[in-house]
Design a protein around this motif. Structure first.
Motif, PDB file in Angstrom:
ATOM      1  N   THR A 152      45.431   0.815 -27.527  1.00  0.00           N
ATOM      2  CA  THR A 152      46.059   1.689 -28.522  1.00  0.00           C
ATOM      3  C   THR A 152      47.339   2.300 -27.977  1.00  0.00           C
ATOM      4  N   LEU A 153      47.302   2.768 -26.707  1.00  0.00           N
ATOM      5  CA  LEU A 153      48.486   3.364 -26.097  1.00  0.00           C
ATOM      6  C   LEU A 153      49.624   2.352 -25.978  1.00  0.00           C
ATOM      7  N   THR A 154      49.243   1.146 -25.606  1.00  0.00           N
ATOM      8  CA  THR A 154      50.266   0.095 -25.485  1.00  0.00           C
ATOM      9  C   THR A 154      50.922  -0.169 -26.821  1.00  0.00           C
ATOM     10  N   GLY A 155      50.094  -0.192 -27.870  1.00  0.00           N
ATOM     11  CA  GLY A 155      50.638  -0.430 -29.204  1.00  0.00           C
ATOM     12  C   GLY A 155      51.570   0.692 -29.630  1.00  0.00           C
ATOM     13  N   ARG A 156      51.181   1.921 -29.335  1.00  0.00           N
ATOM     14  CA  ARG A 156      52.021   3.066 -29.709  1.00  0.00           C
ATOM     15  C   ARG A 156      53.367   3.025 -28.948  1.00  0.00           C
ATOM     16  N   PRO A 177      71.311   6.734 -43.717  1.00  0.00           N
ATOM     17  CA  PRO A 177      70.293   6.525 -44.784  1.00  0.00           C
ATOM     18  C   PRO A 177      69.317   5.386 -44.465  1.00  0.00           C
ATOM     19  N   THR A 178      69.827   4.353 -43.808  1.00  0.00           N
ATOM     20  CA  THR A 178      68.928   3.239 -43.455  1.00  0.00           C
ATOM     21  C   THR A 178      67.871   3.698 -42.469  1.00  0.00           C
ATOM     22  N   ILE A 179      68.350   4.569 -41.482  1.00  0.00           N
ATOM     23  CA  ILE A 179      67.381   5.075 -40.497  1.00  0.00           C
ATOM     24  C   ILE A 179      66.302   5.901 -41.194  1.00  0.00           C
ATOM     25  N   GLU A 180      66.710   6.751 -42.131  1.00  0.00           N
ATOM     26  CA  GLU A 180      65.725   7.604 -42.837  1.00  0.00           C
ATOM     27  C   GLU A 180      64.733   6.766 -43.636  1.00  0.00           C
ATOM     28  N   LYS A 181      65.290   5.767 -44.309  1.00  0.00           N
ATOM     29  CA  LYS A 181      64.410   4.898 -45.116  1.00  0.00           C
ATOM     30  C   LYS A 181      63.423   4.146 -44.242  1.00  0.00           C
ATOM     31  N   ALA A 182      63.878   3.654 -43.110  1.00  0.00           N
ATOM     32  CA  ALA A 182      63.014   2.901 -42.200  1.00  0.00           C
ATOM     33  C   ALA A 182      61.888   3.785 -41.656  1.00  0.00           C
ATOM     34  N   LEU A 183      62.253   5.059 -41.305  1.00  0.00           N
ATOM     35  CA  LEU A 183      61.227   5.949 -40.766  1.00  0.00           C
ATOM     36  C   LEU A 183      60.152   6.274 -41.815  1.00  0.00           C
ATOM     37  N   ARG A 184      60.585   6.473 -43.061  1.00  0.00           N
ATOM     38  CA  ARG A 184      59.583   6.751 -44.115  1.00  0.00           C
ATOM     39  C   ARG A 184      58.640   5.560 -44.338  1.00  0.00           C
ATOM     40  N   ILE A 185      59.224   4.372 -44.298  1.00  0.00           N
ATOM     41  CA  ILE A 185      58.363   3.172 -44.441  1.00  0.00           C
ATOM     42  C   ILE A 185      57.382   3.091 -43.279  1.00  0.00           C
ATOM     43  N   LEU A 186      57.864   3.443 -42.085  1.00  0.00           N
ATOM     44  CA  LEU A 186      57.003   3.407 -40.900  1.00  0.00           C
ATOM     45  C   LEU A 186      55.808   4.350 -41.066  1.00  0.00           C
ATOM     46  N   TRP A 214      54.571   5.506 -43.868  1.00  0.00           N
ATOM     47  CA  TRP A 214      53.730   5.091 -45.021  1.00  0.00           C
ATOM     48  C   TRP A 214      52.818   3.913 -44.664  1.00  0.00           C
ATOM     49  N   ARG A 215      53.333   2.980 -43.837  1.00  0.00           N
ATOM     50  CA  ARG A 215      52.567   1.770 -43.528  1.00  0.00           C
ATOM     51  C   ARG A 215      51.665   1.940 -42.314  1.00  0.00           C
ATOM     52  N   ASN A 216      51.804   3.007 -41.528  1.00  0.00           N
ATOM     53  CA  ASN A 216      50.979   3.195 -40.332  1.00  0.00           C
ATOM     54  C   ASN A 216      50.201   4.509 -40.452  1.00  0.00           C
ATOM     55  N   PRO A 217      48.929   4.448 -40.872  1.00  0.00           N
ATOM     56  CA  PRO A 217      48.146   5.686 -41.005  1.00  0.00           C
ATOM     57  C   PRO A 217      48.012   6.435 -39.697  1.00  0.00           C
ATOM     58  N   ASP A 218      48.147   5.709 -38.573  1.00  0.00           N
ATOM     59  CA  ASP A 218      48.004   6.349 -37.272  1.00  0.00           C
ATOM     60  C   ASP A 218      49.211   7.241 -36.953  1.00  0.00           C
ATOM     61  N   VAL A 219      50.364   7.010 -37.612  1.00  0.00           N
ATOM     62  CA  VAL A 219      51.587   7.790 -37.390  1.00  0.00           C
ATOM     63  C   VAL A 219      51.588   8.948 -38.371  1.00  0.00           C
ATOM     64  N   ARG A 260      54.874  11.339 -33.848  1.00  0.00           N
ATOM     65  CA  ARG A 260      53.578  12.055 -33.702  1.00  0.00           C
ATOM     66  C   ARG A 260      52.433  11.162 -34.232  1.00  0.00           C
ATOM     67  N   PHE A 261      51.454  10.873 -33.320  1.00  0.00           N
ATOM     68  CA  PHE A 261      50.309  10.016 -33.668  1.00  0.00           C
ATOM     69  C   PHE A 261      49.028  10.850 -33.884  1.00  0.00           C
ATOM     70  N   GLY A 262      48.093  10.256 -34.531  1.00  0.00           N
ATOM     71  CA  GLY A 262      46.780  10.886 -34.681  1.00  0.00           C
ATOM     72  C   GLY A 262      45.977  10.823 -33.391  1.00  0.00           C
ATOM     73  N   PRO A 263      44.831  11.503 -33.312  1.00  0.00           N
ATOM     74  CA  PRO A 263      44.031  11.496 -32.073  1.00  0.00           C
ATOM     75  C   PRO A 263      43.494  10.101 -31.776  1.00  0.00           C
ATOM     76  N   LEU A 264      43.263   9.842 -30.483  1.00  0.00           N
ATOM     77  CA  LEU A 264      42.786   8.515 -30.086  1.00  0.00           C
ATOM     78  C   LEU A 264      41.333   8.233 -30.503  1.00  0.00           C
ATOM     79  N   ASP A 265      40.468   9.256 -30.702  1.00  0.00           N
ATOM     80  CA  ASP A 265      39.039   9.010 -31.034  1.00  0.00           C
ATOM     81  C   ASP A 265      38.849   8.602 -32.483  1.00  0.00           C
ATOM     82  N   GLY A 266      39.852   8.603 -33.289  1.00  0.00           N
ATOM     83  CA  GLY A 266      39.729   8.182 -34.689  1.00  0.00           C
ATOM     84  C   GLY A 266      38.990   9.167 -35.554  1.00  0.00           C
TER      85      GLY A 266
END
Length: 845
Positions: free
Chosen positions: A72-76, A97-106, A108-113, A166-172
């Motif tokens: 998980t750490l490696t992936g993050r 604007p492209t940077i902002e749009k990319a971060l919002r997509i990131l 939205w698509r990664n519940p861990d973020v 900022r990521f969620g906790p590692l224990d899920g």
């Protein structure tokens, strides 16, 4: 030091070395106490859980479990680096604007973020996705944590910003309180869930362990050879041992019994199908008291219920605690069945005894009372009279006698028939009895005459009683007929020397009462010379009926005709006898003795015309055609002619002539009588004839059962048969069902022939010919397998050959009739013929 331990004995800093051999150890009782508090299944479950956790930890140390946290750490880390590269490229082109749009997509698509942002060196957020201000916690320098990552952004050699993620906790977020280390979490889970699963499984499995496996073979052999079933139960009433005897009783193998609760078996209350409320071993385990000989039923695999005698005793441990029960069962089903059969036999014997007692009382009543009026008959009357006379003479008590005669009774019989006459006599008897005391004695003296003894009554009181009885008869309703009686009164004070003299005085006074105009009371002390004058003429005016056995239908003539018919067709003779038997049984109580006698003869002779039917028709093995039936009807007329010529009895001829008339009217001859116009005797004969025809097997058809014959009689009720007589007939037949053995038609015919010969021989006073007939009957009964009948026939043969008195011959003949039963036809124990034999025997004496 090996073999020693450090033990605190004094102060907090004072220790001494004590040998382990002196340490108090757990004695067997303490081990037993521990085992009582912790079950075997629990101990085994704890051990299995520890073993499972050890295996898991060992597998983890050997690298069999992947490090999911590191992955998980490696992936993050990779995600942060990729995001930083993308932001640097976009920033170099000034495309915020492209940077902002990319971060919002990131985000939205990664519940861990949880959030991501680009922060300027001065601390301001240039671009933000997610609630980054709420999630982010400032960190010193560029240090990152597993949940907060920082990646610097460079433009050339100059740092222009930082990517913060900022990521969620590692224990899920595990719901049961994870510590965040997978192998530890797994171990905790196995400890908790594994213990519950193992405990449940072991508890179930331990029930089915076979304790007999540890029992020596010789011990099991002893248990299996015992005559009783044996069960060993634990404290939960579960079966831990069962021998083969018990398994055979219930019909289930011993392996299938192990582990089952003994109380769950289909135990029944003794003598019923209700489940047992409590078993003896339940009480033994609860109370610790032995149970002996408790009766229970047990349902088996074959759906039967076995009767068992159950014994139960407690099994106790070393400290006296109850650990279960030892149960033995004894199969007493055969004994119970024998006892039940014995009880049934005793009940049958009791019923038979009661029946015999009742029949003896009935026989005593029949022997001492008149069947029509229920008054004493003459013989019993004089027996009672002798006793009362002796007491009267000894104690000088007053005693009076009344002689009563129904006036103009012969005219009543002639005008209204014997049935009306019988009803009138019964009514008169009832009126007379209702006016008497319990100590008084009433007798039907003969015909329409009654005699009454008034105990403790003088001549004056007797005259008053006589007048009261005369008035009561005169006022009584005798079935629409007005009757009157004449009464003669006498008393012991008038000097009679013997009982018959007292009756004779009352009889003379009665004669004077009838001579003076009837319907009056006359005292013997008031008649004077008139009584002497009338004595010589009394028999001419008041003849005593019933003193003669003469009849217009001589029995020998009937025997002769039946014997002639028997030479043509014995089956017809047997049919006639059976029909006569049913007729007599149905008519008894409805008709007088004379009418019953005429009906019996009519039943026996109603087919006498068959004596002239050609053998080709009479003995034809199949059904008759129309022409053959025409011949049979012609010979019915011939039979009526034979009866008319042989007997001067209009009643007999009328009965036979009308026995084929239909109750609802005969369609082939409307002139024939119908309904109540058909004589009662003919209506009864019609039903009995049809019933016997239906229930007798012929060569061309099988006999119907009695039940089916009843249905047919009821179906034709009202059209062919009298409905009331049909119901009475069915009642009589049903009551007599199964009361006699079945014998062949020929044997029945021989018994009937014997009775006929006996009647003729008794009337002639010659018993010798009976011996040869009895010998034939003895052989026939032996062939039929009727030893009792053969024995009585042998006794009759010996009695006849020895020339014994007719009373003995009559007794034996009557016993033969009783044994022959309904197959004989009109000869059963309660038929008219034995009564006729007795009357003839008495007449001969």
């Amino acid at each position: 030091m090996v073999g020693q331990k450090t033990t605190k004995t004094k102060g907090p800093n004072d220790y001494s070395i004590e040998p382990l051999s002196k340490r108090p150890s757990l004695v067997p009782e303490e081990h037993a106490m521990i085992h009582r508090h912790i079950s075997t299944a629990t101990i085994l479950s704890i051990g299995l859980v520890g073993l499972t956790v050890a295996l898991v930890l060992g597998a983890h140390l050997l690298g069999f479990f992947p490090d999911s946290m590191q992955a998980t750490l490696t992936g993050r880390k990779g995600l942060c680096e990729a995001t930083a590269v993308h932001c640097s490229l976009a920033a170099s082109q000034g495309d915020m604007p492209t940077i902002e749009k990319a971060l919002r997509i990131l985000v939205w698509r990664n519940p861990d973020v949880l959030s991501v942002a680009v922060r300027a060196p001065d601390g301001d957020l240039l671009v933000e996705a997610g609630d980054h201000r709420a999630h982010w916690r400032a960190l010193p320098g560029d240090r990152s944590t597993p949940t907060q990552a920082q990646m610097p952004l460079w433009r050339g050699d100059k740092r222009w910003g930082t990517v913060e993620m900022r990521f969620g906790p590692l224990d899920g977020g595990h719901i049961w309180g994870s510590v965040g280390i997978p192998v530890v979490d797994l171990s905790i889970f196995l400890c908790l869930s594994g213990f519950v699963a193992y405990l449940f499984y072991l508890r179930r499995s331990l029930r089915y362990l076979d304790p007999s496996a540890v029992i020596p073979e010789r011990v099991r052999a002893v248990l299996d050879t015992m005559s009783e079933g044996v069960l060993v139960l634990d404290e939960k009433e579960r079966i831990v041992l069962a021998n083969k005897v018990f398994a055979n009783i219930i019909g289930v193998s011993t392996e299938r019994l192990l582990g089952r609760r003994a109380s769950a078996l289909p135990w029944k209350e003794p003598g019923s199908n209700e489940p047992a409320e409590e078993t003896p071993w339940t009480r033994v385990i609860r109370e610790g008291t032995s149970q002996q000989g408790v009766a229970l039923g047990l349902g088996t695999a074959s759906k039967e219920v076995r009767s068992l005698a159950v014994n139960a005793a407690p099994i106790v441990g070393a400290r006296g605690e109850r650990r279960g029960a030892l149960v033995t069962v004894d199969d007493v089903t055969a004994t119970e069945q024998m006892n039940a059969h014995l009880q049934e036999m005793l009940a049958d014997l009791k019923r038979s005894s009661d029946k015999i007692t009742r029949q003896n009382r009935e026989l005593e009543i029949l022997a001492t009372h008149d069947s029509l009026t229920s008054c004493l008959n003459r013989r019993s009357f004089f027996d009672r009279f002798d006793t009362i006379w002796a007491e009267t003479k000894r104690y000088r008590h007053p005693l009076s006698c009344l002689m009563i005669d129904v006036d103009h009774f012969k005219r009543l019989n002639d005008d209204r028939g014997h049935t009306a006459g019988d009803r009138a006599l019964r009514r008169v008897a009832d009126v007379l009895k209702s006016g008497l005391r319990e100590s008084d004695v009433i007798c039907r003296y003969g015909g329409e005459e009654f005699t009454i003894l008034l105990t403790y009554t003088d001549i004056d009181e007797a005259a008053e009683t006589a007048e009261r009885l005369r008035s009561a008869v005169e006022e009584a309703d005798c079935g629409g007929v007005s009757l009157a009686v004449s009464i003669g009164v006498s008393s012991v004070c008038l000097g009679p020397g013997q009982p018959d003299a007292l009756v004779d005085q009352a009889d003379r006074a009665l004669y004077i009462a009838k001579r003076r105009g009837r319907n009056r009371v006359v005292r013997f002390d008031e008649v004077g010379e008139e009584a002497a004058e009338g004595a010589s003429q009394e028999s001419a005016i008041t003849p005593h009926e019933g003193d003669s056995l003469d009849t217009p239908i001589p029995w020998p003539a009937v025997n002769s005709l039946m014997a002639a018919l028997g030479h043509r067709d014995m089956d017809t003779v047997a049919h006639a006898r059976r029909v006569a038997d049913w007729c007599l049984a149905t008519a008894r109580g409805l008709m007088s003795a004379h009418e019953c006698y005429v009906l019996e003869v009519a039943a026996m002779l109603h087919d006498i015309g068959k004596i002239g039917v050609p053998d080709a028709i009479l003995l034809k093995p199949g059904p008759l055609n129309e022409d053959e039936w025409k011949v049979m009807r012609e010979y019915d007329t011939m039979g009526l002619d034979i009866v008319s010529a042989a007997f001067a009895s209009p009643e007999l001829t009328t009965t036979i002539r009308n026995c084929h008339c239909w109750y609802g009217g005969s369609s082939h001859d409307p002139s024939l009588p119908k309904g109540e116009d058909i004589p009662l005797s003919a209506r009864i004969l019609t039903i009995a004839d049809a019933f016997d025809a239906m229930t007798t097997t012929r060569a061309y058809r099988r006999a119907k059962s009695q039940e089916k014959a009843f249905v047919e009689l009821r179906r034709c009720s009202g059209t062919q048969f009298d409905p009331d007589m049909v119901e009475r007939f069915i009642e009589v037949v049903s009551a007599r069902k199964g009361t006699a053995p079945t014998i062949s038609e020929r044997t029945a015919g021989q018994v009937g022939h014997l009775v006929d010969c006996l009647v003729v021989a008794l009337e002639k006073g010659d018993i010798a010919p009976i011996a040869s007939v009895a010998a034939e009957l003895k052989d026939a009964a032996a062939r039929e397998g009727l030893p009792e009948l053969a024995s009585v026939a042998r006794q009759l043969e010996e009695s006849a050959m020895a020339g014994q008195e007719s009373e003995r011959v009559v007794e034996l003949a009557t016993r033969l009739v009783d044994l022959a039963g309904p197959a004989l036809g009109s000869r059963s124990a309660d038929s008219a013929v034995p009564e006729t034999l007795t009357l003839i025997s008495e007449a001969r004496r």
